[in-house]
Motif scaffolding. Sequence first.
Motif, PDB file in Angstrom:
ATOM      1  N   GLY A 163      -5.876   9.180 -35.544  1.00  0.00           N
ATOM      2  CA  GLY A 163      -6.674  10.293 -35.134  1.00  0.00           C
ATOM      3  C   GLY A 163      -7.540  10.911 -35.312  1.00  0.00           C
ATOM      4  O   GLY A 163      -7.635  12.448 -34.632  1.00  0.00           O
ATOM      5  N   LYS A 217      -0.654  -1.040 -34.205  1.00  0.00           N
ATOM      6  CA  LYS A 217      -0.194  -1.411 -32.377  1.00  0.00           C
ATOM      7  C   LYS A 217       0.387  -0.327 -32.398  1.00  0.00           C
ATOM      8  O   LYS A 217       1.179  -0.658 -32.044  1.00  0.00           O
ATOM      9  N   TYR A 223      -7.749  12.712 -25.224  1.00  0.00           N
ATOM     10  CA  TYR A 223      -7.990  11.652 -25.762  1.00  0.00           C
ATOM     11  C   TYR A 223      -6.970  11.306 -25.923  1.00  0.00           C
ATOM     12  O   TYR A 223      -5.162  10.907 -26.587  1.00  0.00           O
ATOM     13  N   TYR A 224      -6.037  12.475 -26.841  1.00  0.00           N
ATOM     14  CA  TYR A 224      -5.101  12.363 -27.338  1.00  0.00           C
ATOM     15  C   TYR A 224      -3.235  12.261 -26.448  1.00  0.00           C
ATOM     16  O   TYR A 224      -2.440  11.891 -26.556  1.00  0.00           O
ATOM     17  N   ARG A 241       5.417   7.982 -24.109  1.00  0.00           N
ATOM     18  CA  ARG A 241       4.954   9.593 -23.125  1.00  0.00           C
ATOM     19  C   ARG A 241       6.482  11.103 -23.763  1.00  0.00           C
ATOM     20  O   ARG A 241       7.683  10.828 -23.783  1.00  0.00           O
ATOM     21  N   ARG A 263      -3.948  11.051 -23.547  1.00  0.00           N
ATOM     22  CA  ARG A 263      -4.185   9.624 -22.957  1.00  0.00           C
ATOM     23  C   ARG A 263      -3.372   8.524 -23.696  1.00  0.00           C
ATOM     24  O   ARG A 263      -2.482   7.893 -23.461  1.00  0.00           O
ATOM     25  N   CYS A 264      -2.868   8.838 -24.993  1.00  0.00           N
ATOM     26  CA  CYS A 264      -2.673   8.304 -26.074  1.00  0.00           C
ATOM     27  C   CYS A 264      -1.094   8.463 -26.722  1.00  0.00           C
ATOM     28  O   CYS A 264      -0.669   7.788 -27.033  1.00  0.00           O
ATOM     29  N   ASN A 265      -0.363   9.339 -25.887  1.00  0.00           N
ATOM     30  CA  ASN A 265       1.079  10.133 -25.864  1.00  0.00           C
ATOM     31  C   ASN A 265       0.791  10.621 -27.573  1.00  0.00           C
ATOM     32  O   ASN A 265       2.282  10.509 -27.520  1.00  0.00           O
TER      33      ASN A 265
END
Length: 341
Positions: free
Chosen positions: A238, A47, A271-272, A52, A274-276
């Motif tokens: 990722g 987790k 996607y990356y 950002r 958005r996931c910072n």
Amino acid sequence: MPVKFIKTVNKSTFLDPANNFAPKTVNTEVRYDPLTGQISRIFPFRKLILHRHDWTPFVEESKQKFCPFCPAVVEKVTPKFPADIAPEGRIRVGDALAIPNLNPYEKHAAVVIMSSRHYIPMEEVDVRLMVDSFRAGLEYLQRSTGADPDGARYASVNWNYMPYAGGSLIHPHLQVLAGARPCTYDRHLINASVEYFKSYNSNYWTDLIDAEIKHGERYLGKTGRVHWLSTFAPRHVGDITGIIPGKQTVDDLNDSDLTDLAGGFKKIIDYYSRCNIVSFNAALYFARREDTGFTVHARIVGRFTIFPLVGSDITHMQILHDDPWTVILPETIAGELRALF
């Protein structure tokens, strides 16, 4: 179907300080790449919350420094290819420009300046930018292979986006390589693909697609001809693999394939973002016609730092090819260190 997804679950127990030092058991996994058998370790730190990262100060600082890739100077300060590679000096496709690498990793090494823009945020990396850049890189590889068939046998196209991924300049660019022998990781992929074909009379990469579709947990979908998988044994956070069935060499990809590939990359990069996950490494792997069983595929992995640092000493060469690199000759280090002994 011989593709097997093998993993070992390890249980570690410790006395938990967050719970009055009561015993706590945590699971970790060791996964084995279905093709090469290489180990991938997955820890319980799952987790991970990334904040950002604001590149603005770093970008603004870079604009005050000399950038050889910017339009005002690029024609004057960047090198040109010899005539047997590019009679025109440099290879231009749209806004992308391929030039020789002043610090080559391989016998044949080019840099593709992806855009005239000095900085492109992740969310603004678009399909056209990638297609033109990939096409410029492939054009260079095809010409190198034609001019030097023995010295440019094995090739790859690589991308280090921003400093956490080893990008030395903010200005977006690709690293394009070709040599007589493949990089270390590339060699493992090629040899294992050939052996798989000999053993099963089947292509590992199409079998992998079928197995992942059947399994269901990691298959993401398609963009045109390209199948995308969340990699079973990841090399980093990722880790996504894109497979282009029926393609094997630098001569096999057409513009439609590149558009399909770029379309998938665009989804992953968004996607990356958005996931910072604010940096990434990507690679496109090729083989030779005689390497029966290999299939052209791409790999992209996210890069980040937990600490407030700007920079990284890990690039595509380590994380996607298993080829360590250094900036100082060992002999130079020995000469400086010997006096201390």
